[in-house]
Motif scaffolding. Structure first.
Motif, PDB file in Angstrom:
ATOM      1  N   SER A   1      -7.548  14.501 -10.436  1.00  0.00           N
ATOM      2  CA  SER A   1      -6.259  13.919 -10.806  1.00  0.00           C
ATOM      3  C   SER A   1      -5.878  12.807  -9.836  1.00  0.00           C
ATOM      4  O   SER A   1      -6.405  12.701  -8.730  1.00  0.00           O
ATOM      5  N   LEU A   2      -4.941  11.979 -10.284  1.00  0.00           N
ATOM      6  CA  LEU A   2      -4.391  10.922  -9.452  1.00  0.00           C
ATOM      7  C   LEU A   2      -3.024  11.354  -8.943  1.00  0.00           C
ATOM      8  O   LEU A   2      -2.354  12.185  -9.557  1.00  0.00           O
ATOM      9  N   VAL A   3      -2.632  10.761  -7.807  1.00  0.00           N
ATOM     10  CA  VAL A   3      -1.290  11.041  -7.291  1.00  0.00           C
ATOM     11  C   VAL A   3      -0.501   9.745  -7.182  1.00  0.00           C
ATOM     12  O   VAL A   3      -1.053   8.679  -6.896  1.00  0.00           O
ATOM     13  N   VAL A   4       0.782   9.854  -7.440  1.00  0.00           N
ATOM     14  CA  VAL A   4       1.725   8.753  -7.249  1.00  0.00           C
ATOM     15  C   VAL A   4       2.366   8.980  -5.890  1.00  0.00           C
ATOM     16  O   VAL A   4       3.018  10.011  -5.670  1.00  0.00           O
ATOM     17  N   ILE A   5       2.147   8.051  -4.952  1.00  0.00           N
ATOM     18  CA  ILE A   5       2.599   8.250  -3.576  1.00  0.00           C
ATOM     19  C   ILE A   5       3.505   7.117  -3.115  1.00  0.00           C
ATOM     20  O   ILE A   5       3.455   6.011  -3.651  1.00  0.00           O
ATOM     21  N   VAL A   6       4.303   7.429  -2.105  1.00  0.00           N
ATOM     22  CA  VAL A   6       5.187   6.424  -1.494  1.00  0.00           C
ATOM     23  C   VAL A   6       5.101   6.582   0.017  1.00  0.00           C
ATOM     24  O   VAL A   6       4.739   7.653   0.522  1.00  0.00           O
TER      25      VAL A   6
ATOM     26  N   GLY B   1      -3.050   0.101  -6.130  1.00  0.00           N
ATOM     27  CA  GLY B   1      -4.028   1.139  -6.455  1.00  0.00           C
ATOM     28  C   GLY B   1      -5.426   0.576  -6.394  1.00  0.00           C
ATOM     29  O   GLY B   1      -5.668  -0.438  -5.737  1.00  0.00           O
ATOM     30  N   GLY B   2      -6.331   1.223  -7.096  1.00  0.00           N
ATOM     31  CA  GLY B   2      -7.715   0.760  -7.141  1.00  0.00           C
ATOM     32  C   GLY B   2      -7.848  -0.529  -7.926  1.00  0.00           C
ATOM     33  O   GLY B   2      -6.868  -1.202  -8.241  1.00  0.00           O
ATOM     34  N   SER B   3      -9.057  -0.854  -8.263  1.00  0.00           N
ATOM     35  CA  SER B   3      -9.381  -2.143  -8.874  1.00  0.00           C
ATOM     36  C   SER B   3      -8.598  -2.414 -10.158  1.00  0.00           C
ATOM     37  O   SER B   3      -8.164  -1.494 -10.859  1.00  0.00           O
TER      38      SER B   3
ATOM     39  N   ALA C   1      -2.188  -0.752   3.516  1.00  0.00           N
ATOM     40  CA  ALA C   1      -1.141  -1.638   3.001  1.00  0.00           C
ATOM     41  C   ALA C   1       0.191  -0.901   2.890  1.00  0.00           C
ATOM     42  O   ALA C   1       1.252  -1.470   3.185  1.00  0.00           O
ATOM     43  N   MET C   2       0.142   0.354   2.489  1.00  0.00           N
ATOM     44  CA  MET C   2       1.380   1.131   2.387  1.00  0.00           C
ATOM     45  C   MET C   2       1.982   1.343   3.771  1.00  0.00           C
ATOM     46  O   MET C   2       3.199   1.264   3.955  1.00  0.00           O
ATOM     47  N   GLY C   3       1.109   1.610   4.756  1.00  0.00           N
ATOM     48  CA  GLY C   3       1.591   1.806   6.114  1.00  0.00           C
ATOM     49  C   GLY C   3       2.245   0.571   6.690  1.00  0.00           C
ATOM     50  O   GLY C   3       3.135   0.662   7.546  1.00  0.00           O
ATOM     51  N   LYS C   4       1.829  -0.612   6.227  1.00  0.00           N
ATOM     52  CA  LYS C   4       2.404  -1.877   6.695  1.00  0.00           C
ATOM     53  C   LYS C   4       3.657  -2.278   5.922  1.00  0.00           C
ATOM     54  O   LYS C   4       4.247  -3.332   6.188  1.00  0.00           O
ATOM     55  N   GLY C   5       4.046  -1.467   4.942  1.00  0.00           N
ATOM     56  CA  GLY C   5       5.225  -1.781   4.159  1.00  0.00           C
ATOM     57  C   GLY C   5       5.005  -2.837   3.099  1.00  0.00           C
ATOM     58  O   GLY C   5       5.960  -3.446   2.611  1.00  0.00           O
TER      59      GLY C   5
ATOM     60  N   VAL D   1       4.887   1.679  -4.067  1.00  0.00           N
ATOM     61  CA  VAL D   1       4.298   2.853  -4.708  1.00  0.00           C
ATOM     62  C   VAL D   1       2.792   2.677  -4.783  1.00  0.00           C
ATOM     63  O   VAL D   1       2.299   1.595  -5.127  1.00  0.00           O
ATOM     64  N   GLY D   2       2.068   3.729  -4.452  1.00  0.00           N
ATOM     65  CA  GLY D   2       0.614   3.703  -4.558  1.00  0.00           C
ATOM     66  C   GLY D   2       0.131   4.712  -5.578  1.00  0.00           C
ATOM     67  O   GLY D   2       0.783   5.741  -5.806  1.00  0.00           O
ATOM     68  N   ILE D   3      -0.995   4.412  -6.213  1.00  0.00           N
ATOM     69  CA  ILE D   3      -1.635   5.348  -7.137  1.00  0.00           C
ATOM     70  C   ILE D   3      -3.092   5.451  -6.715  1.00  0.00           C
ATOM     71  O   ILE D   3      -3.795   4.442  -6.624  1.00  0.00           O
ATOM     72  N   THR D   4      -3.545   6.671  -6.448  1.00  0.00           N
ATOM     73  CA  THR D   4      -4.921   6.861  -5.999  1.00  0.00           C
ATOM     74  C   THR D   4      -5.355   8.287  -6.286  1.00  0.00           C
ATOM     75  O   THR D   4      -4.554   9.116  -6.717  1.00  0.00           O
ATOM     76  N   GLY D   5      -6.633   8.572  -6.055  1.00  0.00           N
ATOM     77  CA  GLY D   5      -7.132   9.922  -6.256  1.00  0.00           C
ATOM     78  C   GLY D   5      -6.539  10.883  -5.232  1.00  0.00           C
ATOM     79  O   GLY D   5      -6.305  10.522  -4.079  1.00  0.00           O
ATOM     80  N   PHE D   6      -6.315  12.115  -5.652  1.00  0.00           N
ATOM     81  CA  PHE D   6      -5.736  13.104  -4.753  1.00  0.00           C
ATOM     82  C   PHE D   6      -6.595  13.289  -3.508  1.00  0.00           C
ATOM     83  O   PHE D   6      -6.080  13.363  -2.385  1.00  0.00           O
ATOM     84  N   SER D   7      -7.910  13.352  -3.675  1.00  0.00           N
ATOM     85  CA  SER D   7      -8.789  13.572  -2.526  1.00  0.00           C
ATOM     86  C   SER D   7      -8.722  12.415  -1.536  1.00  0.00           C
ATOM     87  O   SER D   7      -8.806  12.612  -0.327  1.00  0.00           O
ATOM     88  N   GLU D   8      -8.560  11.193  -2.055  1.00  0.00           N
ATOM     89  CA  GLU D   8      -8.477  10.023  -1.176  1.00  0.00           C
ATOM     90  C   GLU D   8      -7.165   9.999  -0.391  1.00  0.00           C
ATOM     91  O   GLU D   8      -7.109   9.473   0.730  1.00  0.00           O
ATOM     92  N   ALA D   9      -6.122  10.569  -0.969  1.00  0.00           N
ATOM     93  CA  ALA D   9      -4.810  10.552  -0.321  1.00  0.00           C
ATOM     94  C   ALA D   9      -4.527  11.808   0.497  1.00  0.00           C
ATOM     95  O   ALA D   9      -3.542  11.842   1.245  1.00  0.00           O
ATOM     96  N   LYS D  10      -5.385  12.810   0.397  1.00  0.00           N
ATOM     97  CA  LYS D  10      -5.069  14.124   0.982  1.00  0.00           C
ATOM     98  C   LYS D  10      -4.797  14.056   2.481  1.00  0.00           C
ATOM     99  O   LYS D  10      -3.841  14.655   2.977  1.00  0.00           O
ATOM    100  N   GLN D  11      -5.624  13.348   3.228  1.00  0.00           N
ATOM    101  CA  GLN D  11      -5.423  13.285   4.674  1.00  0.00           C
ATOM    102  C   GLN D  11      -4.084  12.644   5.019  1.00  0.00           C
ATOM    103  O   GLN D  11      -3.354  13.122   5.897  1.00  0.00           O
ATOM    104  N   ALA D  12      -3.753  11.559   4.318  1.00  0.00           N
ATOM    105  CA  ALA D  12      -2.474  10.890   4.554  1.00  0.00           C
ATOM    106  C   ALA D  12      -1.309  11.779   4.136  1.00  0.00           C
ATOM    107  O   ALA D  12      -0.246  11.772   4.784  1.00  0.00           O
ATOM    108  N   LEU D  13      -1.483  12.543   3.067  1.00  0.00           N
ATOM    109  CA  LEU D  13      -0.440  13.471   2.635  1.00  0.00           C
ATOM    110  C   LEU D  13      -0.259  14.580   3.666  1.00  0.00           C
ATOM    111  O   LEU D  13       0.878  14.930   4.021  1.00  0.00           O
TER     112      LEU D  13
END
Length: 333
Positions: A138-143, A170-172, A209-213, A217-229
């Motif tokens: 699944s994908l996650v919507v993150i901020v 998000g991705g490509s 890019a999100m960390g730099k402001g 909103v970002g959209i990415t795979g859950f596994s790719e965002a897990k560490q940041a989450l």
């Protein structure tokens, strides 16, 4: 182009192919035969990753290599990277450079199908042979952690009142992340022209890019965002599964009537014979059955979506049509 070699215990990996004119009955026969034979030892294997290091496809390739090593199925694995445009340049490169070479497989998936449709690529999946679908996620919507958007309800309201002010990333372009943004907009009756999307080569670049402001909103795979989450660097507003998952509420449960999943798999270059294709299918089956791979699926929160041979080829064809239709409806391509 970047290359990096990992020596793995065991022996072997062979080949794959694309036989565009192969009869479906013959393909089904090959898949059945492959499934009934034991996996043999393989020689060196190259995995072409048509994306940047740290991307979802790179994660899949590395998890696959680790599992092949632990299972003693492959002697040596070499990674090669060809990033850009959702894998379209990498696909063309794969077809041109590795045609007839039975030691290379390409990692790809749903993202590539969207990019092919968006870019109207002349080299598409008909030029390769689908070997196996391995995972679905699944994908996650993150901020960002300090975002004023505290919930998906806040994002929904902003999309309805000031959609052009939201910087999505998000991705490509044309990939599954891009599609999900468009599907969210469509579900909330937001005109596609009012949505802004910045594509990135991989989840790592997106999170930076999100960390730099630079994004809202970002959209990415859950596994790719897990560490940041887990670290609290970003917050999840919603997940793209049909129901709540991994402690995150689904889009559907929060008033956005849509869902989508991303899958990843293996593809072989053109010019291989049926025996070589069967050998790759047997390797994918042995990988899928290995305890090491089961552990990787659990660690990365991937669903086991294993399908091989002709059924996978049929799925790729169907999904390519779906990607074209979705992008057309969303006026993304």
């Amino acid at each position: 182009m970047q290359r990096r070699t990992i020596l793995l215990a065991g022996a072997g990996a062979a080949a794959a192919s694309a036989l565009p004119g192969m009869a479906l009955a013959q393909a089904k026969s090959m898949a059945t035969a492959a499934a009934t034979k034991p996996a043999e030892a393989y020689g060196p294997l190259r995995l072409l990753v048509p994306a940047a290091q740290g991307s979802g496809w790179d994660q899949t390739a590395r998890a696959m290599a680790s599992s092949l090593q632990a299972s003693k199925l492959v002697e040596q694995v070499e990674f090669e990277y060809k990033p850009g445009k959702g894998g379209v340049p990498g696909l063309a490169y794969f077809v041109e450079k590795y045609a007839g070479q039975p030691g290379t497989l390409m990692v790809g998936g749903m993202v590539m199908l969207g990019a092919i449709a968006l870019n109207r690529a002349t080299v598409d999946m008909r030029r390769v042979t689908p070997i196996a679908r391995l995972t679905a996620s699944s994908l996650v919507v993150i901020v960002p952690k300090n975002s004023p958007l505290r919930s998906q309800a806040d994002l929904n309201a902003k999309l309805k009142t000031a959609p052009a002010s939201i910087r999505f990333g998000g991705g490509s372009a044309g990939g599954v992340d891009h599609m999900l943004m468009g599907m969210m907009g469509r579900a909330l009756e937001v005109p596609p022209a009012n949505l802004s999307y910045q594509p990135f080569a991989g989840g790592g670049e997106l999170l930076t890019a999100m960390g730099k402001g630079e994004l809202d909103v970002g959209i990415t795979g859950f596994s790719e965002a897990k560490q940041a989450l887990d670290s609290g660097a970003v917050r999840a507003l919603a997940i793209s599964s049909r129901a709540d998952s991994d402690g995150i509420r689904s889009l559907r449960s929060q008033g956005v009537a849509t869902d989508i999943s991303n899958w990843r798999g293996l593809f072989a270059p053109p010019g291989l014979d049926p025996a070589q294709i069967q050998k790759h299918i047997r390797l994918s089956a042995a990988l899928n059955a290995s305890p090491a791979w089961v552990a990787e699926l659990k660690k990365n929160r991937w669903s086991n979506a294993y399908t091989s041979g002709a059924p996978f080829a049929e799925l790729v064809e169907t999904e390519q049509t779906t990607a074209r239709v979705v992008l057309h409806l969303l006026k993304l391509g």
